[in-house]
Design an enzyme around this catalytic site. Structure first.
Site, PDB file in Angstrom:
ATOM      1  N   ASN A  53     -21.823   6.663  -8.826  1.00 57.88           N
ATOM      2  CA  ASN A  53     -21.501   7.998  -9.351  1.00 57.88           C
ATOM      3  C   ASN A  53     -20.936   7.948 -10.765  1.00 57.88           C
ATOM      4  O   ASN A  53     -19.769   7.567 -10.950  1.00 57.88           O
ATOM      5  CB  ASN A  53     -20.534   8.706  -8.405  1.00 57.88           C
ATOM      6  CG  ASN A  53     -21.245   9.228  -7.174  1.00 57.88           C
ATOM      7  OD1 ASN A  53     -21.832   8.462  -6.434  1.00 57.88           O
ATOM      8  ND2 ASN A  53     -21.223  10.527  -6.979  1.00 57.88           N
ATOM      9  N   TYR A  82     -34.613  13.642  -4.583  1.00 57.97           N
ATOM     10  CA  TYR A  82     -34.142  13.005  -5.819  1.00 57.97           C
ATOM     11  C   TYR A  82     -34.264  11.482  -5.704  1.00 57.97           C
ATOM     12  O   TYR A  82     -34.860  10.818  -6.560  1.00 57.97           O
ATOM     13  CB  TYR A  82     -32.683  13.412  -6.098  1.00 57.97           C
ATOM     14  CG  TYR A  82     -32.025  12.539  -7.129  1.00 57.97           C
ATOM     15  CD1 TYR A  82     -32.569  12.409  -8.402  1.00 57.97           C
ATOM     16  CD2 TYR A  82     -30.873  11.806  -6.817  1.00 57.97           C
ATOM     17  CE1 TYR A  82     -31.972  11.577  -9.349  1.00 57.97           C
ATOM     18  CE2 TYR A  82     -30.280  10.977  -7.756  1.00 57.97           C
ATOM     19  CZ  TYR A  82     -30.838  10.861  -9.014  1.00 57.97           C
ATOM     20  OH  TYR A  82     -30.269  10.028  -9.938  1.00 57.97           O
ATOM     21  N   ASP A 135     -35.471  14.440 -26.545  1.00 53.83           N
ATOM     22  CA  ASP A 135     -34.860  15.244 -25.487  1.00 53.83           C
ATOM     23  C   ASP A 135     -35.440  16.653 -25.569  1.00 53.83           C
ATOM     24  O   ASP A 135     -35.579  17.195 -26.666  1.00 53.83           O
ATOM     25  CB  ASP A 135     -33.332  15.290 -25.679  1.00 53.83           C
ATOM     26  CG  ASP A 135     -32.598  15.674 -24.411  1.00 53.83           C
ATOM     27  OD1 ASP A 135     -31.789  14.859 -23.919  1.00 53.83           O
ATOM     28  OD2 ASP A 135     -32.840  16.788 -23.892  1.00 53.83           O
ATOM     29  N   ARG A 151     -17.620   7.785  -2.275  1.00 50.43           N
ATOM     30  CA  ARG A 151     -18.534   7.416  -3.370  1.00 50.43           C
ATOM     31  C   ARG A 151     -17.852   6.394  -4.271  1.00 50.43           C
ATOM     32  O   ARG A 151     -16.620   6.325  -4.335  1.00 50.43           O
ATOM     33  CB  ARG A 151     -18.894   8.657  -4.227  1.00 50.43           C
ATOM     34  CG  ARG A 151     -19.706   9.713  -3.490  1.00 50.43           C
ATOM     35  CD  ARG A 151     -21.137   9.255  -3.275  1.00 50.43           C
ATOM     36  NE  ARG A 151     -21.947  10.287  -2.629  1.00 50.43           N
ATOM     37  CZ  ARG A 151     -22.027  10.454  -1.307  1.00 50.43           C
ATOM     38  NH1 ARG A 151     -21.349   9.669  -0.487  1.00 50.43           N
ATOM     39  NH2 ARG A 151     -22.814  11.394  -0.806  1.00 50.43           N
TER      40      ARG A 151
END
Ligand code: UDP
Length: 327
Positions: A169, A140, A31, A220
């Protein structure tokens, strides 16, 4: 299995690291800490560096004799991707292609990739099936679709075995409350609403109440972060050379922004203020998964099947960490 978790210090990656460790896998995290936190990594070794640094990635793959990669290292904000697409193409596409090349050079050909419902754009039919047309309406979603396509071509030409898991989500936090969602600035709905409950904001702005949905606000499909992790564990076992799985990870139930606010009011017992603002660029009105393929291929169904239970875990994390990992 020896698994490299790229982006394992981020929100979803850090929950994955914990689940992999608990399932008996050996974990190495890579990371660059651009949005992740060292404190979020609760198992395995952490290597701080970028997936586009081929020399580093290849040395990690070899040194730890990595057998499979899980790739969470992406920027994932719809609005930001519209404002600053270069950032998204550079990291999400160029970075991922570099990672795939490093894997190919080292003979590591198994990968579970974080894809998204944003690859579908504005769906023609709801709920969304995996065979639905993929026509992203924001950069995106497009960067993730490009990566899915690259994976498919790598599977065909170089025998990669991949799973592209299309998240709806992601929400919630580890039930213990020690790791959770921490973004700066925060843009996601549930953390923002809970920040209002914590008196860190005056109110939450609803991005449009004139959509063609049941109450005019966007709908969502919220899915608990540990449920996402469980699906990855199952997918890891199903990777086969030359084959690709493309699977929706959602609950099949949609909640409007107003319904999410109501749920947060119930969970927190606080009368959370909201105001109506304008629509956010790049937002489709309604995204809900048809989750049958995940059940069929992975034997997976979400354990958190009510949004209330998801919000309860998020609330525990935010109460215990009002300033996120810097609390
Ligand atoms: N949303 C909102 N106000 C906010 C943040 C989000 O109304 O302050 C809405 C947003 O338009 C979307 C839903 O909440 O319909 C979820 O947004 P989020 O940014 O959490 O996730 P996304 O769907 O963009 O991945």
């Amino acid at each position: 299995m020896r698994v490299l978790v790229v982006g394992g210090a981020g929100y979803i990656g850090s929950h994955m690291v914990r689940l992999l460790d608990r399932a008996g896998h050996q974990v190495v995290v890579l990371d660059n800490l651009s949005t992740g936190f060292e404190k979020a990594v609760t198992a395995g070794d952490l290597v701080v560096g970028d997936m586009a640094d081929s020399a580093l990635v290849e040395s990690v793959l070899k040194k730890h004799r990595i057998e499979a990669v899980m790739h969470f290292a992406a920027f994932a904000l719809v609005g930001e991707s519209v404002e600053n697409p270069a950032k998204y193409y550079q990291n999400n596409v160029v970075g991922t292609l570099s990672l795939l090349e490093s894997m190919r050079r080292c003979g590591v050909t198994r990968i579970v990739f974080s894809s998204t419902c944003a690859t579908y754009g504005v769906p023609e039919v709801l709920p969304i099936r995996e065979t639905s047309n993929q026509a992203p309406v924001n950069p995106y979603g497009f960067t993730k679709l490009v990566c899915e396509r690259a994976l498919q071509d790598y599977a065909h030409a170089y025998d990669f075995g991949f799973a592209a898991l299309r998240y709806f989500n992601a929400a919630g936090a580890s039930p213990v409350g020690d790791i959770g969602e921490d973004h700066d600035p925060e843009t996601h709905l549930i953390p923002i609403i809970l920040q209002v409950a914590l008196n860190q904001r005056e109110s939450v702005t609803i991005f449009g109440d004139d959509w063609a949905t049941r109450d005019g606000t966007c709908v969502r499909d919220y899915i608990h972060v540990d449920d996402l992790g469980a699906a990855h564990l199952a997918a890891l076992e199903k990777l086969e050379p030359g084959k690709g799985l493309k699977i929706n990870l959602g609950s099949g139930r949609g909640y409007s922004v107003r319904e999410v606010i109501d749920c947060c009011r119930q969970v927190t017992g606080i009368d959370i203020d909201f105001e109506i603002g304008s629509r956010r660029a790049g937002d489709p009105p309604e995204l809900v998964a048809e989750p049958v393929l995940a059940k069929e291929l992975l034997g997976w169904t979400p354990q958190y099947d009510e949004i209330q239970a998801i919000v309860e875990t998020a609330w525990k994390w935010h109460q215990q960490h009002p300033s996120g990992y810097n609390s």
